[in-house]
Design a protein around this motif. Structure first.
Motif, mmCIF file in Angstrom:
data_model
loop_
_atom_site.group_PDB
_atom_site.id
_atom_site.type_symbol
_atom_site.label_atom_id
_atom_site.label_comp_id
_atom_site.label_asym_id
_atom_site.label_seq_id
_atom_site.Cartn_x
_atom_site.Cartn_y
_atom_site.Cartn_z
ATOM 1 N N GLU A 284 1.453 -10.316 -1.934
ATOM 2 C CA GLU A 284 0.731 -9.495 -0.955
ATOM 3 C C GLU A 284 1.226 -8.046 -0.999
ATOM 4 O OE1 GLU A 284 -0.472 -11.896 2.898
ATOM 5 O OE2 GLU A 284 1.641 -12.245 2.389
ATOM 6 N N PHE A 285 2.527 -7.876 -1.112
ATOM 7 C CA PHE A 285 3.087 -6.531 -1.222
ATOM 8 C C PHE A 285 2.486 -5.829 -2.431
ATOM 9 C CE2 PHE A 285 7.136 -3.913 -2.216
ATOM 10 C CZ PHE A 285 6.640 -2.804 -1.542
ATOM 11 N N GLY A 286 2.432 -6.525 -3.555
ATOM 12 C CA GLY A 286 1.856 -5.951 -4.765
ATOM 13 C C GLY A 286 0.413 -5.535 -4.564
ATOM 14 N N GLN A 287 -0.365 -6.357 -3.868
ATOM 15 C CA GLN A 287 -1.772 -6.024 -3.620
ATOM 16 C C GLN A 287 -1.884 -4.731 -2.812
ATOM 17 O OE1 GLN A 287 -4.383 -7.734 -5.024
ATOM 18 N NE2 GLN A 287 -5.505 -5.955 -4.321
ATOM 19 N N PHE A 288 -1.035 -4.560 -1.808
ATOM 20 C CA PHE A 288 -1.075 -3.343 -1.007
ATOM 21 C C PHE A 288 -0.605 -2.123 -1.806
ATOM 22 C CE2 PHE A 288 -1.826 -6.208 2.451
ATOM 23 C CZ PHE A 288 -2.602 -5.464 3.331
ATOM 24 N N LEU A 289 0.276 -2.337 -2.764
ATOM 25 C CA LEU A 289 0.670 -1.235 -3.641
ATOM 26 C C LEU A 289 -0.503 -0.806 -4.520
ATOM 27 C CD1 LEU A 289 4.274 -2.361 -4.667
ATOM 28 C CD2 LEU A 289 3.639 -0.574 -3.022
ATOM 29 N N PHE A 290 -1.320 -1.759 -4.937
ATOM 30 C CA PHE A 290 -2.539 -1.413 -5.683
ATOM 31 C C PHE A 290 -3.488 -0.612 -4.796
ATOM 32 C CE2 PHE A 290 -1.520 -5.185 -8.465
ATOM 33 C CZ PHE A 290 -1.348 -4.461 -9.629
ATOM 34 N N TYR A 291 -3.607 -1.003 -3.527
ATOM 35 C CA TYR A 291 -4.448 -0.236 -2.594
ATOM 36 C C TYR A 291 -3.911 1.190 -2.450
ATOM 37 C CZ TYR A 291 -6.179 -4.834 -0.968
ATOM 38 O OH TYR A 291 -6.712 -6.091 -0.883
ATOM 39 N N ALA A 292 -2.590 1.305 -2.341
ATOM 40 C CA ALA A 292 -1.970 2.627 -2.207
ATOM 41 C C ALA A 292 -2.274 3.483 -3.424
ATOM 42 C CB ALA A 292 -0.457 2.484 -2.008
ATOM 43 N N ARG A 293 -2.170 2.885 -4.606
ATOM 44 C CA ARG A 293 -2.462 3.625 -5.835
ATOM 45 C C ARG A 293 -3.928 4.046 -5.878
ATOM 46 N NH1 ARG A 293 -1.162 0.731 -11.373
ATOM 47 N NH2 ARG A 293 -3.116 -0.276 -10.848
ATOM 48 N N GLY A 294 -4.816 3.178 -5.445
ATOM 49 C CA GLY A 294 -6.228 3.529 -5.385
ATOM 50 C C GLY A 294 -6.483 4.688 -4.449
#
Length: 119
Positions: A63-73
Motif C-alpha cells: 500500500e505504501f508503494g502504491q501511494f508513492l506511485f500516486y505521489a510520483r504521478g
C-alpha cells in the motif's frame, strides 16, 4: 500519534517544493479566468507530500508503494502544469528550470524509495 513520515527526506523536500509552488501561484499575473489551472497546480504539488504521508501510515508495504506511485504521478502533473505556465509566460524559463531541478531530485528519491520496498 507517531509522525514517522516526517523523518523521510523525500517528504520534507516535497513539502518544501509544494510550498514554493503555492507561493509562486500567489504572485501570478494572470486573469481570474484561469483560476482552475492555478488550483490544479496547487493541489497537484500538495498531493506529493500528502500521498507520501498517507502511504506511510498504511499497514502493508504494498500500500505504501502504491501511494508513492500516486505521489510520483502528482509530481509529473505539477511539472506538466509548470511547463504550461512557462508557455503562457506566467513563470520565467529560469523559474521553470529551478522547479524542474527540484522535481527531478524528488522524483529520483521517490523512485529509490519505491525500489527499496519489500513487496
Amino acid at each position: 500519534m507517531s509522525s514517522f513520515f516526517k523523518d523521510l527526506l523525500v517528504w520534507q523536500k516535497s513539502l518544501q517544493f509544494a510550498d514554493k509552488v503555492i507561493a509562486r501561484t500567489e504572485t501570478l499575473d494572470t486573469s481570474a479566468k484561469h483560476y482552475r489551472l492555478i488550483e490544479q497546480i496547487e493541489a497537484a504539488s500538495a498531493s506529493v507530500p500528502q500521498n507520501i504521508a498517507e502511504g506511510k501510515g498504511r499497514f502493508h508495504p504494498k500500500e505504501f508503494g502504491q501511494f508513492l506511485f500516486y505521489a510520483r504521478g502528482s509530481l509529473y502533473e505539477t511539472i506538466t502544469l509548470l511547463h504550461l505556465f512557462a508557455m503562457r509566460k506566467w513563470i520565467t524559463n529560469s523559474e521553470l528550470e529551478t522547479f524542474e531541478q527540484e522535481a527531478n531530485e524528488i522524483g529520483k528519491m521517490l523512485n529509490g524509495l519505491i525500489n527499496s520496498i519489500k513487496y
